[in-house]
Design a protein around this motif. Structure first.
Motif, PDB file in Angstrom:
ATOM      1  N   LEU A  93       0.820  -1.203   0.000  1.00  0.00           N
ATOM      2  CA  LEU A  93       0.000   0.000   0.000  1.00  0.00           C
ATOM      3  C   LEU A  93       0.854   1.253   0.000  1.00  0.00           C
ATOM      4  CD1 LEU A  93      -2.769  -1.007   2.598  1.00  0.00           C
ATOM      5  CD2 LEU A  93      -2.719  -1.371   0.129  1.00  0.00           C
ATOM      6  N   LEU A  94       0.259   2.322  -0.495  1.00  0.00           N
ATOM      7  CA  LEU A  94       0.899   3.633  -0.455  1.00  0.00           C
ATOM      8  C   LEU A  94       0.962   4.137   0.989  1.00  0.00           C
ATOM      9  CD1 LEU A  94      -1.001   5.274  -3.455  1.00  0.00           C
ATOM     10  CD2 LEU A  94       1.449   4.780  -3.418  1.00  0.00           C
ATOM     11  N   PRO A  95       1.793   5.155   1.269  1.00  0.00           N
ATOM     12  CA  PRO A  95       1.754   5.769   2.609  1.00  0.00           C
ATOM     13  C   PRO A  95       0.355   6.314   2.901  1.00  0.00           C
ATOM     14  CG  PRO A  95       3.702   6.483   1.394  1.00  0.00           C
ATOM     15  CD  PRO A  95       2.847   5.732   0.419  1.00  0.00           C
ATOM     16  N   GLU A  96      -0.038   6.320   4.180  1.00  0.00           N
ATOM     17  CA  GLU A  96      -1.399   6.710   4.558  1.00  0.00           C
ATOM     18  C   GLU A  96      -1.751   8.130   4.108  1.00  0.00           C
ATOM     19  OE1 GLU A  96       0.673   5.124   6.405  1.00  0.00           O
ATOM     20  OE2 GLU A  96      -0.274   3.429   7.430  1.00  0.00           O
ATOM     21  N   ASN A  97      -0.786   9.048   4.219  1.00  0.00           N
ATOM     22  CA  ASN A  97      -1.089  10.429   3.808  1.00  0.00           C
ATOM     23  C   ASN A  97      -1.315  10.538   2.298  1.00  0.00           C
ATOM     24  OD1 ASN A  97       1.543   9.856   3.224  1.00  0.00           O
ATOM     25  ND2 ASN A  97       2.339  11.865   3.772  1.00  0.00           N
ATOM     26  N   TYR A 107      -5.510   4.511   9.870  1.00  0.00           N
ATOM     27  CA  TYR A 107      -4.858   5.805  10.072  1.00  0.00           C
ATOM     28  C   TYR A 107      -5.206   6.808   8.963  1.00  0.00           C
ATOM     29  CZ  TYR A 107      -1.213   9.185  11.234  1.00  0.00           C
ATOM     30  OH  TYR A 107      -0.529  10.329  11.575  1.00  0.00           O
ATOM     31  N   VAL A 108      -5.641   6.305   7.795  1.00  0.00           N
ATOM     32  CA  VAL A 108      -6.058   7.195   6.709  1.00  0.00           C
ATOM     33  C   VAL A 108      -7.210   8.076   7.173  1.00  0.00           C
ATOM     34  CG1 VAL A 108      -7.094   7.264   4.398  1.00  0.00           C
ATOM     35  CG2 VAL A 108      -5.236   5.658   4.885  1.00  0.00           C
ATOM     36  N   PHE A 109      -8.157   7.508   7.924  1.00  0.00           N
ATOM     37  CA  PHE A 109      -9.319   8.274   8.365  1.00  0.00           C
ATOM     38  C   PHE A 109      -8.950   9.228   9.500  1.00  0.00           C
ATOM     39  CE2 PHE A 109     -10.943   4.277   6.562  1.00  0.00           C
ATOM     40  CZ  PHE A 109     -11.681   4.806   5.514  1.00  0.00           C
ATOM     41  N   SER A 110      -7.926   8.864  10.267  1.00  0.00           N
ATOM     42  CA  SER A 110      -7.440   9.806  11.278  1.00  0.00           C
ATOM     43  C   SER A 110      -6.866  11.051  10.602  1.00  0.00           C
ATOM     44  CB  SER A 110      -6.361   9.140  12.146  1.00  0.00           C
ATOM     45  OG  SER A 110      -6.889   8.008  12.810  1.00  0.00           O
ATOM     46  N   ILE A 111      -6.141  10.837   9.499  1.00  0.00           N
ATOM     47  CA  ILE A 111      -5.600  11.981   8.755  1.00  0.00           C
ATOM     48  C   ILE A 111      -6.734  12.832   8.196  1.00  0.00           C
ATOM     49  CG2 ILE A 111      -4.249  12.622   6.716  1.00  0.00           C
ATOM     50  CD1 ILE A 111      -2.576  10.094   7.183  1.00  0.00           C
TER      51      ILE A 111
END
Length: 797
Positions: free
Chosen positions: A718-722, A759-763
């Motif tokens: 996967l790509l980085p979360e940001n 963590y994507v949704f946290s961002i």
């Protein structure tokens, strides 16, 4: 059979086993002392014959060629090892081999194999006076006369006695007959077994397990017996090949004897229908037998070729076996077996291929023969290339299988030719100290290879418009393979891309699928580095053109300035207003372009003439190459951009195969930055509502590969979360209302499958709480889409 002439064989190979009961053999079905009053006496009589033969084998093992030594004055009274009694015993046992007890039959097979091995070893170990008979003075005179007349001469002074040749022929023939009867019985048993299986499918399975075990044991015994016989027959073929100067006068073999291993090898290959069957039937040894015969007896070549072509016509598994055989035979100076086989295929009569009366055997025969061409090209491409003129007329014949096979063979040849060019060119660069003659010869070789490649590529591209969809698909598939193997020349990339785009309009699904796969492969293997973003190349082209215009050579610069001045003066004298200004600008632009083209041509001519270039000229030439590279990349990108409508049509096709291939193409296009991929992926999201489950899954997979995963990892990394969060924001911010519904469906499924990291949704929550305007709205929109599938995302805020 007691009379033995010096040259006349006393055991000529009969046409059938029953012929041994007539002259000159005059054998009986059973020996005179054979007792068959009851089963026990009959079994004992067979055992007695076996013991007699085994004793003879022991004698052969201890005495070797000494058994066959004879002086000319003793020849009439000489009692041979392979006398009438031994031949009679062999005939009786072989004739009744099917009815012998398994143990007795096993002993018969073993003693025959031991006898053949013993004779071969005796011939290989014997020399000079040991086991050889000097030619008579008459024979020597004949040999000398033949030599003076240019005929064949003996390679040595001695040959074995006629008695040895008769013994060799007799035992090889008896072994051949046992193997022939075994293979025939096994073939008949398989045919009857298939009928019996279908007829007894409804019967009780009681006792089936024990019967299966019995059949398994029987199969293992048969395979072991086959292997033993094949090994002995192979040893005989090798010995007859390597020792023919000892075995026959003037090294001219007896065709009837030498051909026996081939005759049984054909029957073995008929049963070698797969990997397991090939091993069980000793298919490898069969191929080696035929190869040894072809190498040692050129007189049998036509017979072998005819038999192989007949096998190719009859059995669909023979193509790879015959191609492998062509790699085993002697290929110095040429592979004569492969050449003759290709010549026979070139002579195939394909007329009436589609007639209803001839559609049976003829059509299936051609269908079985055709794969041999591509199979041979895969292992011996140079041989096929040397004889391709024999095959090209079939491109105009009716059977599409032949046309497709020729197309596949051209693909194998082109891969090999590309490898040869790579191997030859470095030698050319490093051969500065060679003679001029050798250098020119190498240049001619490279030029001929390049010409051959161009001709073959022309044929391949023409076949993409073949009348039959199977051949069109085969041509596109070959082009795809060439692209994957980096064997597609740079000057063919644009034409092949145009062909693939054109074939997207084909009426056949299979052709469209291969065309889209070819386009995807062209993207993956494009020579223009990683990105195909047109903005980058437009900027680079402007920079390079500006540099080149400012660094035009002085003589060209003077000519350009003079032409510009003349154009301006002409414009002043004309009584034209705005139109004249427009014409002047156009003329000035043409002058600038002509000056730049002249400067580029001048720099390239200096490079080709190997002139010493100054630093400024070298830099100018490097910029010219950069401009050509960037211009070629722009042309490549424009071809794809202009075909966007065709890609969209494939995406919206009613055929699932078209949709799947289009999705895979757009995923690759997005990774390379093609603008057409943006609109393509947006339209692809609408397919989330397709009735086809596999299309929905393919859309979801494409969504992951484009927006969530690292390019080229097929969703595994996967790509980085940001980066994932930013991709979702960009997608939602530019989407229409209908596209938002599709995005919500895709996000919901990915959330349920837990593919998107939490963590994507946290961002996204952080952006929604801190940002303002459209960014905040997009973040909230993406969160709400995901929360519709998992409300816990709201609670995690």
């Amino acid at each position: 059979m007691s009379g033995r002439g010096a040259n006349k064989p006393t055991f000529p190979i009969p046409s059938s086993l029953q012929e041994l009961e007539s002259a000159p053999y005059n054998l009986l079905p059973y020996p005179h002392d054979f007792d068959d009053d009851d089963e026990a006496a009959r079994a004992e009589s067979f055992s007695k014959l076996i013991r007699l033969l085994e004793a003879g084998n022991r004698t052969l093992l201890s005495a070797g060629l000494g058994l066959f030594e004879v002086e000319e004055e003793e020849e009439e009274d000489f009692d041979t090892w392979n006398d009438n009694g031994r031949i009679q015993a062999l005939y009786t046992l072989v004739r009744k081999s099917d009815s012998l007890a398994p143990a007795t039959r096993g002993r018969l097979v073993k003693l025959l194999c031991d006898a053949v091995h013993g004779l071969c070893e005796a011939l290989e170990s014997g020399s000079g006076n040991a086991g050889m008979v000097m030619q008579s003075q008459t024979q020597q005179g004949e040999s000398q006369q033949n030599s003076e007349e240019g005929g064949p001469a003996n390679s040595g002074s001695y040959v074995v006695s006629q008695a040895f040749r008769d013994a060799m022929a007799c035992h090889i023939y008896m072994l051949f007959t046992v193997m022939f009867l075994t293979e025939s019985k096994e073939k008949l048993g398989k045919s009857l077994g298939n009928i019996g299986t279908s007829a007894s499918s409804g019967r009780s399975k009681k006792g089936g397990k024990s019967k299966k075990n019995q059949n398994g044991d029987k199969g293992e015994d048969l395979a072991a017996s086959r292997a033993m016989c094949a090994e002995a027959m192979y040893a005989a073929s090798i010995t007859m090949s390597t020792q023919k100067s000892k075995l026959w006068k003037r090294s001219v073999p007896d065709e009837a004897v030498v051909g026996l291993p081939c005759r049984i090898a054909y029957q073995i290959l008929e049963a070698a229908t797969g990997v397991v069957a090939r091993k069980a039937s000793s298919g490898d040894k069969a191929l080696q037998m035929i190869a040894a015969t072809v190498d040692s007896a050129p007189c049998l070549l036509n017979t072998v070729v005819s038999a192989l072509v007949d096998l190719l016509h009859t059995y669909d598994h023979m193509a790879p076996l015959v191609a492998e055989l062509c790699t085993i035979v002697n290929e110095s100076p040429t592979n004569i077996l492969a050449t003759e086989l290709l010549r026979e295929i070139g002579r195939l009569d394909t007329s009436g291929y589609t007639d209803s009366n001839a559609a049976g055997n003829k059509a299936s025969g051609i269908k079985n023969v055709a794969p041999f061409i591509s199979e041979l090209a895969a292992v011996r491409p140079r041989v096929v290339l040397s004889n391709i003129s024999l095959l090209l007329p079939h491109l105009d014949s009716e059977p599409y299988v032949l046309r497709s096979a020729i197309v596949n063979s051209i693909g194998h040849i082109l891969v090999r030719e590309d490898q040869l060019l790579v191997e030859v060119k470095p030698d050319k660069d490093g051969d500065s100290g060679d003679e001029s003659g050798e250098g020119s010869k190498l240049e001619r070789q490279i030029a001929n290879m390049a010409k051959t490649r161009r001709s073959l590529f022309d044929i391949l591209c023409d076949r993409t418009h073949d009348i039959t969809s199977f051949t069109r698909a085969a041509s596109l598939k070959v082009l795809n393979d060439l692209t994957e193997k980096q064997s597609l020349p740079l000057d063919r990339i644009m034409p092949v891309t145009a062909i693939a785009i054109d074939r997207l309009q084909d009426k056949t699904v299979m052709v469209r699928r291969y065309a889209m796969q070819l386009l995807t492969t062209l993207l993956e293997n494009n020579p223009f580095m990683g990105m195909l973003n047109p903005d980058l190349y437009r900027t680079k082209i402007r920079e390079l053109e500006a540099y080149l215009k400012c660094n035009v050579p002085e003589e060209i610069l003077k000519a350009r300035d003079a032409a510009i001045e003349e154009a301006k003066n002409n414009n002043i004298n004309e009584e034209s207003g705005e139109e004249g200004d427009g014409n002047t600008k156009k003329e000035l632009a043409e002058i600038e372009s002509a000056a730049l083209a002249a400067a580029i041509a001048d720099a390239e001519s200096k490079q080709e003439s190997n002139e010493d270039l100054s630093e400024a000229e070298s830099e100018f030439l490097a910029k010219v190459r950069g401009l050509k590279f960037a211009s070629s990349a722009m042309s490549f990108i424009e071809v794809f951009e202009n075909a966007n409508d065709s890609f969209q049509t494939m995406l919206m096709s009613s055929n699932p195969s078209d949709v799947t291939e289009a999705l895979r193409f757009f995923v690759k296009a997005k990774h390379f930055g093609l603008p057409c991929a943006v609109t393509g992926m947006k339209r692809a999201l609408a397919l989330m509502w397709s009735n086809e489950t596999n299309i929905q899954e393919e859309v979801l997979r494409a969504f992951v590969e484009v927006f969530v995963a690292e390019p080229g990892t097929e969703g595994k990394e996967l790509l980085p979360e940001n980066q994932i969060a930013q991709n979702f924001l960009d997608l939602a911010g530019e989407a229409t209302v209908s596209e938002l519904a599709s995005i919500e469906e895709a996000l919901g499924r990915l959330v349920k499958k837990e593919i998107i990291p939490p963590y994507v949704f946290s961002i996204l929550w952080t952006m929604a709480s801190q940002a303002e305007g459209e960014l905040r709205a997009s973040a909230m929109l993406v969160i709400s889409m995901a929360a519709s599938a998992d409300p816990k995302i709201i609670d995690s805020a």
